[in-house]
Design a protein around this motif. Structure first.
Motif, PDB file in Angstrom:
ATOM      1  N   HIS A   1      -1.683  -3.658   0.487  1.00 33.32           N
ATOM      2  CA  HIS A   1      -1.967  -2.658  -0.545  1.00 33.32           C
ATOM      3  C   HIS A   1      -0.874  -1.605  -0.678  1.00 33.32           C
ATOM      4  O   HIS A   1      -0.924  -0.781  -1.580  1.00 33.32           O
TER       5      HIS A   1
ATOM      6  N   THR B   1      -4.926   1.943  -5.378  1.00 31.74           N
ATOM      7  CA  THR B   1      -5.492   0.726  -4.787  1.00 31.74           C
ATOM      8  C   THR B   1      -6.891   0.371  -5.287  1.00 31.74           C
ATOM      9  O   THR B   1      -7.289  -0.783  -5.219  1.00 31.74           O
TER      10      THR B   1
ATOM     11  N   SER C   1     -10.786  -2.673  -3.527  1.00 31.56           N
ATOM     12  CA  SER C   1      -9.380  -2.308  -3.462  1.00 31.56           C
ATOM     13  C   SER C   1      -8.495  -3.533  -3.280  1.00 31.56           C
ATOM     14  O   SER C   1      -8.926  -4.550  -2.718  1.00 31.56           O
ATOM     15  N   ILE C   2      -7.253  -3.408  -3.741  1.00 28.59           N
ATOM     16  CA  ILE C   2      -6.309  -4.504  -3.550  1.00 28.59           C
ATOM     17  C   ILE C   2      -6.059  -4.712  -2.064  1.00 28.59           C
ATOM     18  O   ILE C   2      -6.037  -3.778  -1.273  1.00 28.59           O
ATOM     19  N   GLY C   3      -5.959  -5.966  -1.684  1.00 22.74           N
ATOM     20  CA  GLY C   3      -5.656  -6.299  -0.298  1.00 22.74           C
ATOM     21  C   GLY C   3      -6.864  -6.489   0.588  1.00 22.74           C
ATOM     22  O   GLY C   3      -6.732  -6.978   1.710  1.00 22.74           O
TER      23      GLY C   3
ATOM     24  N   GLY D   1      -4.137  -8.790  -3.196  1.00 17.05           N
ATOM     25  CA  GLY D   1      -3.203  -7.700  -2.995  1.00 17.05           C
ATOM     26  C   GLY D   1      -1.750  -8.093  -3.098  1.00 17.05           C
ATOM     27  O   GLY D   1      -1.383  -9.049  -3.796  1.00 17.05           O
TER      28      GLY D   1
ATOM     29  N   GLU E   1       2.045   4.686  -1.017  1.00 16.61           N
ATOM     30  CA  GLU E   1       0.603   4.636  -0.715  1.00 16.61           C
ATOM     31  C   GLU E   1       0.257   5.374   0.574  1.00 16.61           C
ATOM     32  O   GLU E   1      -0.635   6.235   0.573  1.00 16.61           O
TER      33      GLU E   1
END
Length: 343
Positions: A60, A86, A110-112, A117, A146
């Motif tokens: 992410h 994210t 969320s991504i990942g 991701g 991030e």
């Protein structure tokens, strides 16, 4: 495309796969990933200590270049250098979403972890969550936006460092160093503590502007730390080590009515001296990742060189050697390890 995925439960459930490249929806952009940082959360996902919606592509923390835009997107073009928040799936209508607190939405993915991701050659994200990388910031540096945004969330939005504050940072890893840099940018007098294994990291903390560094395992460590604050105690303590002894040291070294900031995840339940927390009237705060405001602040800090993250990029590893990269991150070799999917 190549993608590093958490496919199933267990540490053996992680594998580098070849899958179809993602298709852009009308409100999305497709990003060619330049670099993706390995975070402590990724390690927790690998070891089933943080929830993930597997099979899912991990990662992410990233930077990349736009290679395709959806039909409804008019604020990005092919060739733009971008990062993104994210929390890509939210309900859009709850009280938290209405306040811009996307990470707190009950429907958030969320991504990942919840959706695919950045440990891949390409990724798609909603255009409204993406940000242009300032021209003064390199793609390598931008890959740390991030984690920097997470530190901003904890220390500038949920917590607060005022000019002249005595700030204790416990744990000189990547998040600890970013905490040092953000506290310095806000005018704090920062002292970083670590263990005997952290000697090189403590030396770097001095190079990055720490007022002092202390090995907490030394016999007179507590006395020296209190003398650095004129025996008053620290105004702010930022816990970045993720172990019980660290957070309790923070409580002990804070002044009465000081502020304890939890920066990272412990990955398990810990022992906490809550009575001392109460008797000293300590404010205990934290931040769950980052919010859009955190990203805007983080990018400004990078753009205007209030925070320089270049010295924290220690390892750049092709994604084919992901096991080496994960090992470096788990063994805390250097600071930030970046996976490179497109070399």
């Amino acid at each position: 495309m190549k993608a590093l995925m958490k496919k199933e439960k267990g540490v053996d459930g992680v594998a580098l796969e070849r899958i179809e490249s993602p298709v852009v929806k009308t409100n999305e952009i497709k990003v060619k990933i330049h670099a993706a940082g390995i975070c402590g959360t990724d390690i927790h996902i690998i070891h089933d200590q943080y929830p993930s919606n597997f099979p899912v592509i991990m990662g992410h923390e990233y930077s990349g270049t736009v290679v395709e835009v959806g039909g409804e997107v008019d604020n990005f073009k092919v060739g733009d250098r971008v990062v993104s928040a994210t929390a890509v799936v939210t309900c859009g209508g709850c009280s938290y979403c209405n306040q811009g607190l996307l990470m707190l939405c009950d429907q958030r993915k969320s991504i990942g972890s919840g959706v695919h991701g950045a440990f891949a050659e390409y990724m798609v994200v909603p255009a409204n969550l993406a940000y242009n990388i300032p021209s003064s910031v390199t793609l390598d540096e931008a890959a740390l936006t991030e984690p920097l945004a997470c530190v901003v969330r904890c220390m500038m939005e949920r917590g607060r460092v005022d000019a002249g504050d005595f700030v204790l940072v416990s744990g000189p890893g990547t998040m600890g160093m970013l905490s040092l840099l953000v506290a310095k940018a806000n005018g704090g007098n920062v002292v970083v503590i670590g263990t005997s294994q952290d000697s090189e990291r403590l030396n770097l903390a001095l190079e990055l502007g720490a007022t002092a560094v202390v090995n907490i395992e030394e016999e007179d460590a507590e006395q020296r730390l209190m003398e650095l604050t004129n025996k008053r105690g620290f105004d702010i303590a930022v816990e970045c080590a993720g172990v019980s002894a660290s957070v309790n040291n923070c409580i002990k070294l804070l002044r009465k009515q000081g502020m304890l900031i939890q920066m990272g995840l412990f990955g398990k339940k810990i022992e906490l001296d809550s009575d001392l927390l109460l008797m000293k009237e300590i404010d205990y705060t934290n931040g769950y990742a980052s919010e859009p405001t955190s990203w805007e602040r983080a990018l400004r800090l990078l753009e205007h060189k209030h925070v320089d993250v270049s010295s924290l990029i220690s390892n750049k590893i092709p994604i084919e050697k992901w096991q080496t990269a994960i090992h470096l991150a788990e063994q805390k070799v250097g600071y930030k390890t970046l996976l490179l999917p497109n070399i």
